[in-house]
Design a protein around this motif. Structure first.
Motif, PDB file in Angstrom:
ATOM      1  N   ASP A  14     -38.617   0.269 -40.535  1.00 46.55           N
ATOM      2  CA  ASP A  14     -37.885   1.109 -41.487  1.00 46.55           C
ATOM      3  C   ASP A  14     -36.905   0.269 -42.308  1.00 46.55           C
ATOM      4  O   ASP A  14     -36.792   0.455 -43.529  1.00 46.55           O
ATOM      5  N   ARG A  43     -36.818  -0.560 -46.511  1.00 47.48           N
ATOM      6  CA  ARG A  43     -35.672  -0.380 -47.406  1.00 47.48           C
ATOM      7  C   ARG A  43     -35.428  -1.653 -48.222  1.00 47.48           C
ATOM      8  O   ARG A  43     -35.116  -1.592 -49.414  1.00 47.48           O
ATOM      9  N   ALA A  70     -29.412  -4.313 -47.584  1.00 52.63           N
ATOM     10  CA  ALA A  70     -30.731  -3.998 -47.032  1.00 52.63           C
ATOM     11  C   ALA A  70     -31.410  -5.253 -46.495  1.00 52.63           C
ATOM     12  O   ALA A  70     -32.045  -5.223 -45.432  1.00 52.63           O
TER      13      ALA A  70
END
Length: 303
Positions: free
Chosen positions: A197, A201, A141
């Protein structure tokens, strides 16, 4: 005394007194011999040492122009001019043959290499698939968020790694990113929804309550080192057959080149990149033209 005789004397002195390496003697000797050969044609006869003192700046520039006509680039001509200056200093010191005109001749500047951008497909692959290098969800991530930000905002790696937790661009906001670049200069950069986005995460897997804490952290909880990010991309490009110039900074080049290719205004790109001078940004017009010609060569049936 012929200038060629002086050249040979100079090389012997360089070898015995200066202990110059054999390769240096060969290179310097060849460069000055080429200059004397040019003078023979230019002056209509083999030059003596007196002729060296009478040369004008125009004569030296004519020699450099002749070198350029032989497809010798700026770096090569600068090296040859340096050898000639060394030779003329010897002529002045040992023979009293002074020539101030050589000081009026500017050294050719080596051209800066053009920025090397990735294709749109390559840049997208880096941004979306870089996490595959790691088998840890948090690192996947983090790297995806980092490289999406580099390509999406055109950041330098140092700028991205200098961000704080409070700077994180998150979903639900359209606020631009405030970036501190070279010289402490601040600029405003819009952020893509996909970058927000990916950032969300990363933060969900590594929450930081302290607003001043680094946004991107390494495995030991400290600010992520640029060398670690560079290694991640190096591993990814080798696994996926990307070119060797696929580096974090290449994503910044790609950002600018792809915007330009889509018709973005050059002045706007300058602001987004944080370039102090428009001339720096204008290098991307050459990149875009070069890529256009390469596309034409690949696609046109008669190219």
């Amino acid at each position: 005394m012929l200038a060629e005789t002086l050249r040979q004397e100079w090389l012997r002195w360089m070898g015995s007194e200066r202990r110059a390496a054999a390769l240096t003697l060969e290179t310097y000797g060849r460069d000055v011999a080429g200059f004397l050969g040019f003078l023979t044609r230019h002056l209509g006869g083999e030059p003596d040492i007196g002729a060296l003192g009478r040369l004008t700046a125009a004569d030296f520039r004519a020699w450099l122009a002749d070198e350029a006509a032989q497809n010798h680039g700026n770096a090569t001509r600068a090296k040859k001019l340096s050898a000639l200056r060394t030779f003329l200093r010897y002529a002045e010191r040992e023979k009293g043959i002074a020539n101030a005109a050589i000081g009026l001749v500017a050294t050719p500047r080596a051209r800066k290499p053009l920025p090397r951008a990735l294709t749109v497909e390559e840049a997208r692959a880096v941004a979306s698939e870089i996490g595959e290098v790691s088998d840890q969800a948090a690192l996947q991530a983090r790297d995806t968020a980092l490289f999406t930000l580099l390509y999406g905002c055109g950041l330098r790696i140092s700028e991205a790694l200098g961000l704080r937790r409070a700077d994180a661009p998150l979903p639900g906001s359209d606020a631009p990113l405030r970036v501190t670049g070279k010289g402490g200069k601040t600029r405003i950069v819009p952020v893509l929804a996909i970058a927000r986005d990916m950032m969300a995460r990363w933060i969900a897997l590594h929450w930081q309550d302290e607003p001043e804490a680094p946004l991107f952290l390494g495995a030991r909880g400290k600010r992520l080192d640029a060398a670690i990010a560079q290694k991640a991309l190096r591993d990814f490009r080798r696994l996926n057959g990307l070119p060797e110039h696929a580096t974090p900074h290449a994503l910044r080049h790609s950002f600018a080149t792809h915007l330009l290719g889509q018709g973005a205004d050059l002045r706007a790109i300058q602001e987004l990149l944080g370039h102090a001078s428009l001339s720096t940004t204008q290098r991307y017009t050459a990149v875009d033209a070069a890529q256009l010609m390469e596309t034409w060569r690949r696609a046109h049936p008669r190219a």
